[in-house]
Design a protein around this motif. Sequence first.
Motif, PDB file in Angstrom:
ATOM      1  N   VAL A 269      25.318  64.591  16.551  1.00 20.89           N
ATOM      2  CA  VAL A 269      26.355  65.566  16.895  1.00 20.89           C
ATOM      3  C   VAL A 269      26.130  66.170  18.274  1.00 20.89           C
TER       4      VAL A 269
ATOM      5  N   GLY B 167      32.095  66.827  17.179  1.00 22.72           N
ATOM      6  CA  GLY B 167      31.119  66.693  16.097  1.00 22.72           C
ATOM      7  C   GLY B 167      31.305  67.813  15.086  1.00 22.72           C
TER       8      GLY B 167
ATOM      9  N   ARG C 119      35.191  63.647  22.083  1.00 21.90           N
ATOM     10  CA  ARG C 119      34.402  63.568  20.858  1.00 21.90           C
ATOM     11  C   ARG C 119      34.083  64.940  20.271  1.00 21.90           C
TER      12      ARG C 119
ATOM     13  N   THR D 262      31.449  54.874  18.141  1.00 19.45           N
ATOM     14  CA  THR D 262      32.274  55.842  18.867  1.00 19.45           C
ATOM     15  C   THR D 262      32.942  55.167  20.061  1.00 19.45           C
TER      16      THR D 262
ATOM     17  N   CYS E 294      28.102  64.819  21.036  1.00 13.87           N
ATOM     18  CA  CYS E 294      29.549  65.034  21.067  1.00 13.87           C
ATOM     19  C   CYS E 294      29.906  66.031  22.179  1.00 13.87           C
ATOM     20  N   ASP E 295      31.190  66.060  22.520  1.00 13.70           N
ATOM     21  CA  ASP E 295      31.619  66.959  23.595  1.00 13.70           C
ATOM     22  C   ASP E 295      31.755  68.399  23.101  1.00 13.70           C
TER      23      ASP E 295
END
Lengths: 313, 139
Positions: free
Chosen positions: A154, A47, A45, A128, A157-158
Motif C-alpha cells: 500500500v 491503497g 493508485r 497494477t 500507492c499514490d
Amino acid sequence: MSVFDDFVRRDKRALARIITHIENRRENYRQLLAAVSRLPHQGYRIGITGPPGSGKSTLVDALVLRYIQQGLRVGVIAIDPSSPFTGGALLGDRIRMQHLVNRDSVFIRSMASRGESGGLAAATRDVTKVLDAFGMDLIIIETVGIGQIELDIVEACDSVVVVLVPESGDMIQTMKAGLMEIADIFCVNKIDRPGADRLLSILNSMVHERQTASSVEIRAVGTNGMNGEGVDSLAEAIEKHRGVITTGGELERRRGSQLKAEIVHAVRDRVVRQLEETIDFDGQFEHVSRQLASGELDLYSAADMIYDRYFRK
Amino acid sequence: MSDKIRILLAKAGLDGHDRGIKVIAAAFRDAGFEVIYTGLRQTPEMIVDAALQEDVDAVGVSILSGAHMTLFPAIRKLMEERNCADMILFGGGIMSEDEITELGRKGVSKLYGPGTSTIEIVEYIKGAVAKKRAGEKLV
C-alpha cells in the motif's frame, strides 16, 4: 502474440490471462510485462488497508460504484492471505463487491498473498502495471494492514486510506507505529457504532499534531459502508489529496523514490535467491553450522565466516 | 513449480443454503487451492463474469433450489460465449441420475450429491485441471 493483441483491444479475458501469466512468473513473463509497460498508461493508485473485518471491501464497493458512475474505468486488486501451512487461500472480497459485478468499466482480481517469499509485493506491482496499461483510470489495491509485505504494497500507492472501526482501540493504539504512519486519509468506518465519534476526534487531534509545515495535510473521515453515508466525503478526501500531491510535485517525488525502491527490491530478491541456492558452494556452510551447534562458534562469528568466504570468492 | 489451482465457487439463483459450499470451500483451501467465493444469489452472468476476471481453472456451483436444469446449462452457455469454455464446470445439489447425465451432455463435467467425500471432489478437480493444463498452450 494474439492474447496481447486482444489485450490492446481491451478484451477482459486477455487481461485476466496475462495477469495469471505474470502472477505465476511463467515463461516469457518479463517480455510480456515489458510489452505491456510500453503501452500508454496514466492510472492513479489508491491503497485501502486496515484490520480484518473493518469493512474495506464494502467501502471499495461503494467507492468504485461512485467512480464508474462518473464514467471512470476502475481496476481492483483484492488481496487475502494464503495459509502458510497448506498454501491454500479463501478469497472472499468479491462477496462484498456485488454492485461491481457485470460492469464493463470494472475489473476485479483477487490475489492470494502466497507467503512472504512468494514475491507478493513484486507481483502486485506488476499486476497494477497491467491494469494501468489496460486503460484503467484508477487502480484500487485492497489489503489487510498486517505484516511488512502488505505495508510495502500500500505504501507504493499514490493515496493511502487506512480504514479503522470504533473497536480499533484507544488513543494509545493510534500512537503506535506502522499502519498509522502510512495513512494519507483515515477512514473511521461503521460510524453508526458507539465510540466512532470519539475515535474520529482522537484521529483528528493526532493528525493535527503530526502536521508539519512541509507535509501534505492528512484527513480523517467517518463512513458507513453499508448505507453509503460519508462515502462522498471519503471520495472527496482522496480527490483533495490527489490534487495536492499532483500540483505540489509530491507525486513525482513519491513515484521517483518508489522506482528506486523497486530496483533495490528486485536486486535484493535476486541476491537472496542466489545466496540461498549457493551458500554452501564450498561445503563450508555445513561445517560452520556444525561448529555453531557444538558451541565452538557463536552465531555472529559463524555469520562472519560465511559472509567473508561467500563475498570474497 | 506448478501454478496454483484457482477455483471459483458460487451459489446460483434464489437459494440461501450455503452450508455445503462452505464445507467444500474449506476443503479446497486446505488442499492448497486458491478459492474465490462469490457468495449467495448469483446469476449465471455474475458467475461467468467473475470467473473470467479471476481466470480460474474451474467453476463450482451449488444449487439446492431445484433450478439446476435451467441454471447449469445457462452458465455453461455463457462460459462458451465469453471465451471461457476451457474452464471446468462442476457442481453439487440434489439431482436424479437422468438429470446428471443430461447436464453432463450439456457440458457440466461433474455433479455431486449429498454425502460425497470432500477428498473425492478435491482429487477429481486436481486430476481434471492437470489434464486441462497439459493440453493448454501458453500465451
